[in-house]
Design an enzyme around this catalytic site. Sequence first.
Site, mmCIF file in Angstrom:
data_model
loop_
_atom_site.group_PDB
_atom_site.id
_atom_site.type_symbol
_atom_site.label_atom_id
_atom_site.label_comp_id
_atom_site.label_asym_id
_atom_site.label_seq_id
_atom_site.Cartn_x
_atom_site.Cartn_y
_atom_site.Cartn_z
ATOM 1 N N SER A 136 0.854 -1.193 0.000
ATOM 2 C CA SER A 136 0.000 0.000 0.000
ATOM 3 C C SER A 136 0.886 1.237 0.000
ATOM 4 O O SER A 136 2.028 1.197 0.494
ATOM 5 C CB SER A 136 -0.898 0.016 1.238
ATOM 6 N N TYR A 149 -2.157 -0.647 10.429
ATOM 7 C CA TYR A 149 -2.153 -0.929 8.992
ATOM 8 C C TYR A 149 -0.878 -0.458 8.308
ATOM 9 O O TYR A 149 -0.208 -1.230 7.607
ATOM 10 C CB TYR A 149 -3.369 -0.291 8.327
#
Length: 233
Positions: A136, A149
Amino acid sequence: MELNNAVALITGGSEGIGRAIAEALIAEGAIVTITGRRKDFLQLTAEETGAHWIAGDVSVEADAVHTVSEVIRKHGRLDILVNNAGFGLFKPLVDMTIEELERVYRTNVFGAFLMAREAARHFIDRGSGELINIASTSGLRGSGGRTAYASSKFALRGMTECWRDELRRHDIRVTLVNPSEVMTNFAAKAGVERARSDKKLTPREIASAVVGALKVDARGFVPELSVFATNPF
């Protein structure tokens, strides 16, 4: 590489980015197996796309070992592993529990490690293989509320660099893909409201990037790529 008849395994393949990658590889003639925890979702996606499926949890070592070995047993080899399984949890540092952090790492980091390890053992024996890790852009720069995350994706990026250095001498290519915000159910599952927008990325863009990286001739490879929406505002 030549994708026609290539054997691919995609984790988290029943929806979102994983499903889009499965569809793109199948369109290129690849033999694709998807895996995930939800048997009903896997079956439906397999019926709709023509993929094979194996139910399993990447964070459970026995499941990871079984999934990779079953693909090899059924198809005689494994050419491509796409580590796509992952989820988000967004909370301020002061509100987060160690159990929540561990849960994110169990899938996003440890699960990717387990699947990569099993695939790499086979790739080394064969002297070839493609390992694609879906990270990501959150793994490029941290921000508030993303302790779990973002740090899990930083960890995946670090592991990817280690694996790339180890495995390229065996003619194994390791690529990291960093999607920006993609219009999937990811945010909703993480409890975050996100407005739908036609200007933001769709899973197809990420799938196209993965296919493009795989199609590079084997003498070279794409070590890392990030995909942003051109004008999401």
